[in-house]
Scaffold this active site. Sequence first.
Site, PDB file in Angstrom:
ATOM      1  CG  ASN A   1       0.636 -13.748  -6.950  1.00  0.00           C
ATOM      2  OD1 ASN A   1       0.743 -12.808  -7.714  1.00  0.00           O
ATOM      3  ND2 ASN A   1       1.647 -14.189  -6.208  1.00  0.00           N
TER       4      ASN A   1
ATOM      5  CD  GLU B   1       0.103  -9.190   0.563  1.00  0.00           C
ATOM      6  OE1 GLU B   1      -0.654  -8.986  -0.406  1.00  0.00           O
ATOM      7  OE2 GLU B   1       1.010  -8.393   0.895  1.00  0.00           O
TER       8      GLU B   1
HETATM    9  N1  BES Z   1       0.478  -5.747  -3.843  1.00  0.00           N
HETATM   10  C1  BES Z   1       1.503  -5.568  -2.895  1.00  0.00           C
HETATM   11  C2  BES Z   1       2.846  -6.021  -3.360  1.00  0.00           C
HETATM   12  C3  BES Z   1       3.406  -5.180  -4.462  1.00  0.00           C
HETATM   13  C4  BES Z   1       3.808  -3.920  -4.204  1.00  0.00           C
HETATM   14  C5  BES Z   1       3.535  -5.655  -5.728  1.00  0.00           C
HETATM   15  C6  BES Z   1       4.294  -3.142  -5.229  1.00  0.00           C
HETATM   16  C7  BES Z   1       4.017  -4.882  -6.739  1.00  0.00           C
HETATM   17  C8  BES Z   1       4.415  -3.625  -6.500  1.00  0.00           C
HETATM   18  C9  BES Z   1       1.191  -6.283  -1.586  1.00  0.00           C
HETATM   19  O1  BES Z   1      -0.142  -6.467  -1.334  1.00  0.00           O
HETATM   20  C10 BES Z   1       1.703  -5.422  -0.484  1.00  0.00           C
HETATM   21  O2  BES Z   1       1.204  -4.345  -0.337  1.00  0.00           O
HETATM   22  N2  BES Z   1       2.669  -5.869   0.289  1.00  0.00           N
HETATM   23  C11 BES Z   1       3.202  -5.117   1.393  1.00  0.00           C
HETATM   24  C12 BES Z   1       2.749  -5.744   2.674  1.00  0.00           C
HETATM   25  C13 BES Z   1       2.397  -4.859   3.772  1.00  0.00           C
HETATM   26  C14 BES Z   1       1.992  -3.499   3.567  1.00  0.00           C
HETATM   27  C15 BES Z   1       1.785  -5.542   4.956  1.00  0.00           C
HETATM   28  C16 BES Z   1       4.697  -5.176   1.254  1.00  0.00           C
HETATM   29  O3  BES Z   1       5.176  -5.913   0.421  1.00  0.00           O
HETATM   30  O4  BES Z   1       5.384  -4.440   1.956  1.00  0.00           O
HETATM   31 ZN    ZN Z   2      -1.147  -4.782  -0.709  1.00  0.00          ZN
END
Ligand code: BES
Ligand code: ZN
Length: 844
Positions: free
Chosen positions: A269, A302
């Site tokens: 966010n 992020e």
């Molecule tokens: N945007 C994602 C989180 C997300 C994923 C929201 C799917 C909704 C649906 C976030 O930026 C992300 O990719 N997080 C990863 C972190 C990682 C790859 C370092 C996670 O949550 O595993």
């Molecule tokens: Zn991501």
Amino acid sequence: MDLKKRLLDLISPIEYDLILKPDLTNFTFSGEEILNFNLLKNSKKIILNAKKLIITKAILISNSKEIEARISYKEQEMLVLFTFPKEIKKGKYKLKLAFNGKLNADALKGWYKSSYTINGQKKFLATTQFEEIGAREVFPSVDDPSAKAVFNISLVVPKDLTTISNTIDKKVIEHENGWKTVTFTPTPKMATYALAFVVGQFEFLEKKATNGKLVRVFVTPGKLSQAKFALDVACRLLTFYEKYFDIAYPLPVLDLIAIPDFDAGAMENWGAITFREVALLVDEKETSAANKQWVAIVIAHEISHMWFGNLVTMKWWNDLWLNEGFASYMEYVGVNNFFPEWKMWEQFAVLDHNRALGLDGLITTHPIQAKLESVEKISEIFDEVSYSKGASVIQMLATFLGEENFRNGLRYYIKKFAYGNASTQDLWNALEKVSGKKVVALMDKYTKKPGYPIVTLNKNQLFQTRFFKSNIIRRKTKDSTIWNIPLKSITDKGDVDLLISKKSLKLKNDFDWIKLNKNETTFARIIYDKENLAKLKLVIEKKIISPIDRMGIIRDIFDSAESGYTRLDLALSVAKSYKNEDSYIVWAALLGKLSKVKNLIDLEDENKFNNYALSILSEIDKKINWDKASEDSHEKILLRSLILSNLGEYKDSKIVEKAKKLFELVKEKKQKVDTDIRGAVYSIVAENGDEKTFNELKDLYINEEMHAEKNRIGSALCLFKDGNVIKKALEFSISEHVRSQDIGRFLVISFENKFARDAVWKFIKNNWLLLITKMEGIGMDWIIKGAATITDKKLYIDIKEFFKSHPHPKLEKTMSQVLEQIESNIEWKDREEADLKKFLISNS
Ligand code: BES
Ligand code: ZN
């Protein structure tokens, strides 16, 4: 793309004024909204996205005239329709709305409640998760990444609660009834999915980054001492990315918030990043090196989204990889800059590149540039293809263009599309323009086609063909894709730059040996002919090539054996050249592949295989012990826990005994055993333990506050070999002691345990609806993902039937991938069984 459900051709939002009032006693909320928008064509109806909202008022304001709308819903399509007595002419309007909704209690999406305890008392906070389509559960909107608008947010809450949103609070009005209205400064033009509203009891640390921006880390009460690492890292990364992208972070503040119940690892966010506790909190003594690294990686991922994703957003979800692939690449750029001793680019080869080669070797994979049939299917593409293959092909492109061209191209792209939206093609155009190199010609096949090439060296000729992981698919499928494959390579005579652009390529045969794909930066696999492989064994033993290159050879030979391009006994004998290895990533890859082979082996042969594995581990076993020395590098610390748990897994008796002793110490006081080896201790005692050990571990889990430690213990709970104990572990995973965010770990790890497979599958069938409800969100595929380890025909038939009779739009892809993988395992096992037995007789 599902045009029917996109609203962009009817209405274009400009600005939203939102006043939201969450109620943490009744778990409801109410809201008032004024939407400023452009109506793009004459219409009697205005349509917005809304789900599970009750809209009580809808008035259109047109030249200070108020027109009341009739409200109706299309629930399936997640739409609300406002119908007016007369046609509204196209032009600018305001729509005034009032509505109510409920805070989600089960699913960790939309606006949901999360719980924590203070002095034994359960407390609640409210937090949002909008990506990908959660915003429509909280206010009526055009919930589409291309419908960027300005948001003026006010939150009405009891006075003692903290409020966090994307920007900073500029005004607080206290009311006599004990409530307050907190108003935030307007956001920049942004997408709905990156909004955040967080309300609860929080403590925070703050600091100004060197660029002058305020950075804060919020935690639930009592955890403030674990916020410092994140604050420092975030401050440094914010300044770093500002320089890297050459464009200032546009918001007044960057908040990082630890949420006790959270589906993903973290969510970007804009200005208000939310995290799982394990992905943000670091206790200098209690957090393992691996976990600390994970925290830095997630923060870097992020924060890079603040530019790649938030400032420039994909036009539509089919280009999700532009967000996630890029952030998955940039996380390494950022962390490597501050922690070069962590050797993150080496780890990239195992953590991302290798994982992507795995999933993308299936025929049930999908192209990076995905096709989406409906919005329900968006969550399915948050997978290794969008993330890890995305990051890998970007690494390939950056290597091809050179770092400077690549960075300049990105800067141009970000500036050109700032506050707007872009597609993959827009990015290629930008990089082509700035570098003058042929980007599309290189990248097109890697992003528009599924899969990737395997290159075969035969004497002095290279051939390419699509790699399939499954021998069944490989034999029956023809794929004529020809990739452009840049292959920097190493030979005994020095480096050569190759480019394969046709089916085959002739090499000048002036080398004695060759290792193709230097540094593994191209998204392809290699198999060598016998002569070259024999020479490479010596090159490996003498460590003439780098750890990444040594890793690449062993990874490809095992994976090629799986699909029948080569023989398993050959892979197993090449593995013997790795006895003197001391690189963490090489061991991580090699031991990962050995455990896949162990998975094929029947119980009666397990001892023999254990002995074979122990013989490969014999030298490193002498070099690694349980005690940490102050001069140990990060790599050594990671290596230690990897090697110890594997020695335990392969039944090294002295390791098992020592682990049991250490567990006695843990029971007296956890801190008596170093946090970096505690995970290994728990796993080994569980693998060799009985119900008493299970109960002890379970109590440790229940009484533990720290999430990272809970995860270590929770994983061990799934490793027991006694059927009764396994059942207890599974029941425990859905008890009140385990947060729904963590159930998936239990299921996946249980599937890795051969002794647990029947039980875990039965458990999933019996609790299907419960699991679907509790795990709805992006973690849903974790319900079935672990089943990909199965090698048993009976179980396969049952699973296949169950999947057929329990279809789910969000699980369709994972179901087909799991089935393809199991079919492949069964075939692999049948094919190799006899030879494997022979090999083990002479090699154990
Ligand atoms: N945007 C994602 C989180 C997300 C994923 C929201 C799917 C909704 C649906 C976030 O930026 C992300 O990719 N997080 C990863 C972190 C990682 C790859 C370092 C996670 O949550 O595993
Ligand atoms: Zn991501």
